[in-house]
Design a protein around this motif. Structure first.
Motif, PDB file in Angstrom:
ATOM      1  N   PRO A 137      15.969  48.650  26.919  1.00 28.10           N
ATOM      2  CA  PRO A 137      17.342  49.057  27.217  1.00 28.10           C
ATOM      3  C   PRO A 137      17.641  48.939  28.714  1.00 28.10           C
ATOM      4  O   PRO A 137      16.797  49.250  29.559  1.00 28.10           O
ATOM      5  N   ALA A 138      18.825  48.477  29.019  1.00 29.59           N
ATOM      6  CA  ALA A 138      19.230  48.309  30.416  1.00 29.59           C
ATOM      7  C   ALA A 138      20.715  48.610  30.546  1.00 29.59           C
ATOM      8  O   ALA A 138      21.443  48.728  29.554  1.00 29.59           O
ATOM      9  N   LEU A 139      21.140  48.745  31.782  1.00 26.55           N
ATOM     10  CA  LEU A 139      22.544  49.026  32.074  1.00 26.55           C
ATOM     11  C   LEU A 139      22.963  48.194  33.278  1.00 26.55           C
ATOM     12  O   LEU A 139      22.242  48.125  34.273  1.00 26.55           O
ATOM     13  N   ARG A 140      24.113  47.551  33.166  1.00 30.78           N
ATOM     14  CA  ARG A 140      24.680  46.833  34.305  1.00 30.78           C
ATOM     15  C   ARG A 140      25.882  47.616  34.815  1.00 30.78           C
ATOM     16  O   ARG A 140      26.795  47.936  34.045  1.00 30.78           O
ATOM     17  N   ALA A 141      25.885  47.932  36.099  1.00 28.65           N
ATOM     18  CA  ALA A 141      26.990  48.654  36.730  1.00 28.65           C
ATOM     19  C   ALA A 141      27.671  47.724  37.722  1.00 28.65           C
ATOM     20  O   ALA A 141      27.047  47.280  38.690  1.00 28.65           O
ATOM     21  N   THR A 142      28.941  47.420  37.475  1.00 28.35           N
ATOM     22  CA  THR A 142      29.701  46.496  38.321  1.00 28.35           C
ATOM     23  C   THR A 142      30.890  47.233  38.913  1.00 28.35           C
ATOM     24  O   THR A 142      31.709  47.788  38.180  1.00 28.35           O
ATOM     25  N   ALA A 143      30.975  47.248  40.241  1.00 27.43           N
ATOM     26  CA  ALA A 143      32.043  47.977  40.936  1.00 27.43           C
ATOM     27  C   ALA A 143      32.966  47.005  41.655  1.00 27.43           C
ATOM     28  O   ALA A 143      32.512  46.127  42.399  1.00 27.43           O
ATOM     29  N   PHE A 144      34.271  47.169  41.423  1.00 31.64           N
ATOM     30  CA  PHE A 144      35.303  46.403  42.116  1.00 31.64           C
ATOM     31  C   PHE A 144      36.115  47.352  42.995  1.00 31.64           C
ATOM     32  O   PHE A 144      36.219  48.552  42.703  1.00 31.64           O
ATOM     33  N   ALA A 145      36.721  46.822  44.039  1.00 37.58           N
ATOM     34  CA  ALA A 145      37.664  47.622  44.821  1.00 37.58           C
ATOM     35  C   ALA A 145      38.793  48.069  43.902  1.00 37.58           C
ATOM     36  O   ALA A 145      39.355  47.262  43.153  1.00 37.58           O
ATOM     37  N   ALA A 146      39.114  49.372  43.933  1.00 42.04           N
ATOM     38  CA  ALA A 146      40.204  49.871  43.096  1.00 42.04           C
ATOM     39  C   ALA A 146      41.507  49.166  43.447  1.00 42.04           C
ATOM     40  O   ALA A 146      42.316  48.851  42.576  1.00 42.04           O
ATOM     41  N   ASP A 147      41.707  48.909  44.732  1.00 42.62           N
ATOM     42  CA  ASP A 147      42.853  48.140  45.216  1.00 42.62           C
ATOM     43  C   ASP A 147      42.300  47.054  46.131  1.00 42.62           C
ATOM     44  O   ASP A 147      41.753  47.352  47.193  1.00 42.62           O
ATOM     45  N   PRO A 148      42.403  45.770  45.734  1.00 38.03           N
ATOM     46  CA  PRO A 148      41.825  44.712  46.573  1.00 38.03           C
ATOM     47  C   PRO A 148      42.479  44.588  47.943  1.00 38.03           C
ATOM     48  O   PRO A 148      41.937  43.911  48.815  1.00 38.03           O
ATOM     49  N   TRP A 149      43.626  45.263  48.142  1.00 36.91           N
ATOM     50  CA  TRP A 149      44.302  45.236  49.440  1.00 36.91           C
ATOM     51  C   TRP A 149      44.168  46.573  50.166  1.00 36.91           C
ATOM     52  O   TRP A 149      44.922  46.855  51.102  1.00 36.91           O
ATOM     53  N   ASP A 150      43.210  47.396  49.768  1.00 40.14           N
ATOM     54  CA  ASP A 150      42.986  48.692  50.408  1.00 40.14           C
ATOM     55  C   ASP A 150      42.708  48.506  51.898  1.00 40.14           C
ATOM     56  O   ASP A 150      42.050  47.544  52.316  1.00 40.14           O
ATOM     57  N   GLY A 151      43.193  49.449  52.708  1.00 34.58           N
ATOM     58  CA  GLY A 151      43.003  49.363  54.149  1.00 34.58           C
ATOM     59  C   GLY A 151      41.551  49.350  54.573  1.00 34.58           C
ATOM     60  O   GLY A 151      41.210  48.834  55.646  1.00 34.58           O
ATOM     61  N   ALA A 152      40.656  49.906  53.744  1.00 34.13           N
ATOM     62  CA  ALA A 152      39.230  49.900  54.074  1.00 34.13           C
ATOM     63  C   ALA A 152      38.657  48.489  54.083  1.00 34.13           C
ATOM     64  O   ALA A 152      37.582  48.254  54.647  1.00 34.13           O
ATOM     65  N   LEU A 153      39.366  47.533  53.464  1.00 33.25           N
ATOM     66  CA  LEU A 153      38.902  46.147  53.402  1.00 33.25           C
ATOM     67  C   LEU A 153      39.574  45.269  54.457  1.00 33.25           C
ATOM     68  O   LEU A 153      39.503  44.038  54.378  1.00 33.25           O
TER      69      LEU A 153
END
Length: 404
Positions: free
Chosen positions: A343-359
């Motif tokens: 058994p395995a798990l893949r965790a994939t995270a995207f920016a909630a807002d691709p235009w967020d000021g943190a980026l």
């Protein structure tokens, strides 16, 4: 498994830009001294800029207010697989907003009817592109296909033009039709492009995209205020991706630049202590107009929802990803998987807002890739054991004086 875990890697991209590739690789930041051969003649017609020392580039006469606009349309879907149809249409504008030798700074913006914003996230914000104006090397990108000459009317003018028709549909490829002014003149921003269309074919694909010149304007300004690289198209910036496959960690740096109407892209291992992207002599070369057309094609080919939900994933969980000294708000998808029968798990995270000021300052292409993609073994106790993954670890601007 491995390709998904390295989702940001160039080898796993579903859309590969058309570029002229060098014959060998290089280490990012390492001075190779290699230069393209000035008298090399590309096959099938080419866009070939003036070699060093032999004259001026039209870009060296760039003025604030120089502008070209194209109507565009793109659609995807249907075909043998009867996929849902998506479409987008509007106007893309490229305009010089500042000139500070040796750089011209462009705004590239996409709008819908009447200047309304477009719903596609990838086309939602105007982009900044610093383009080097002077001649430092020979830049060549062969134009493929059968050539013919004609006279064409566009943007209220008549142009002597050359058409390139490259039909690869018999081999399940696309048909590409390009029309260029033989003397670009004020169309130097896009290498003289009058019209471009691509028709998809093969592997169940259907659809296409088109650009048609609607406006050309020559400006009169001399300097202008240099814009911040908050939302870069890519040129002038770099970003790092750390991967860990099979217990072997590595970092790959993507360097993006632009010179005289061409976008440069080079991937390699960063040199410790060296200035980022100091040498792009081995970069892939892509005409700016092809890069713009690729942005439109990618936007219509991407899922409508953001972030894209992986097949079999549970509903997204709010999270944050620590990268480049910042906490980026993210949405994480978990997918139950198998790894060597366990058994395995893949965790994939995207920016909630691709235009967020943190980026701020991050290249367009990296905003729409996962911030992190991690594979874990799962235990009956619920504990997770890290196996492999990839993560965006840093980015910045390498153009002198650029600020995010």
């Amino acid at each position: 498994m491995l390709c998904a875990a390295l989702a940001l890697g160039a080898g796993c991209k579903s859309v590969e830009p058309q570029t002229a590739r060098p014959s060998d690789g290089t280490t990012v930041g390492e001075g190779t001294g290699a230069q393209p051969t000035p008298d090399a003649t590309p096959q099938g017609g080419a866009t070939a800029q003036t070699p060093p020392g032999s004259g001026e580039s039209p870009w060296q006469r760039a003025r604030v207010g120089d502008r070209v606009a194209y109507s565009f349309s793109a659609n995807r879907g249907g075909g043998r697989l009867q996929r849902p149809t998506t479409a987008v249409a509007g106007v893309v504008t490229l305009e010089v907003v500042a000139v500070e030798a040796p750089w011209a700074w462009l705004h590239v913006s996409f709008t819908g009817d009447g200047g309304a914003p477009l719903p596609q996230p990838r086309l939602a914000q105007p982009l900044v592109v610093p383009v080097r104006m002077d001649v430092t090397r020979t830049l060549e990108a062969p134009r493929q296909g059968a050539e013919s000459t004609e006279r064409s009317t566009a943007a209220g003018r008549t142009w002597e033009a050359k058409r390139y028709l490259d039909d690869r549909r018999p081999a399940d490829g696309p048909m590409e039709n390009r029309l260029y002014a033989m003397e670009p003149g004020p169309l130097y921003l896009t290498n003289g492009l009058l019209d471009a269309s691509t028709t998809l074919s093969g592997f169940g694909d259907a659809g296409g995209s088109q650009l048609t010149l609607t406006e050309v304007r020559q400006g009169g300004g001399t300097t202008g205020a240099v814009p911040a690289l908050t939302h870069p198209m890519g040129p002038g910036t770099w970003y790092d991706l750390r991967t860990d496959a099979g217990g072997t960690p590595s970092v790959q740096r993507t360097c993006l630049g632009a010179e005289r109407g061409f976008v440069l892209r080079q991937v390699g291992t960063p040199v410790e202590g060296a200035a980022p992207c100091a040498d792009l002599s081995q970069a892939d070369v892509q005409p700016l107009e092809e890069a713009v057309l690729a942005l439109i094609s990618e936007a219509v080919g991407a899922p409508k929802e953001w972030p894209p939900r992986p097949q079999g994933a549970a509903p997204a969980v709010r999270d944050s990803v620590a990268t480049s000294g910042k906490q980026v708000p993210a949405l994480r998808f978990d997918v139950v998987d198998q790894l060597d029968g366990s058994p395995a798990l893949r965790a994939t995270a995207f920016a909630a807002d691709p235009w967020d000021g943190a980026l701020a300052g991050l290249a367009h292409e990296a905003r729409f890739q996962p911030l992190s993609d991690t594979v874990y073994r799962t235990q009956k106790t619920g504990q997770r054991q890290y196996v492999e993954g990839s993560k965006l670890t840093g980015w910045g601007a390498w153009v002198p004086g650029a600020k995010p």
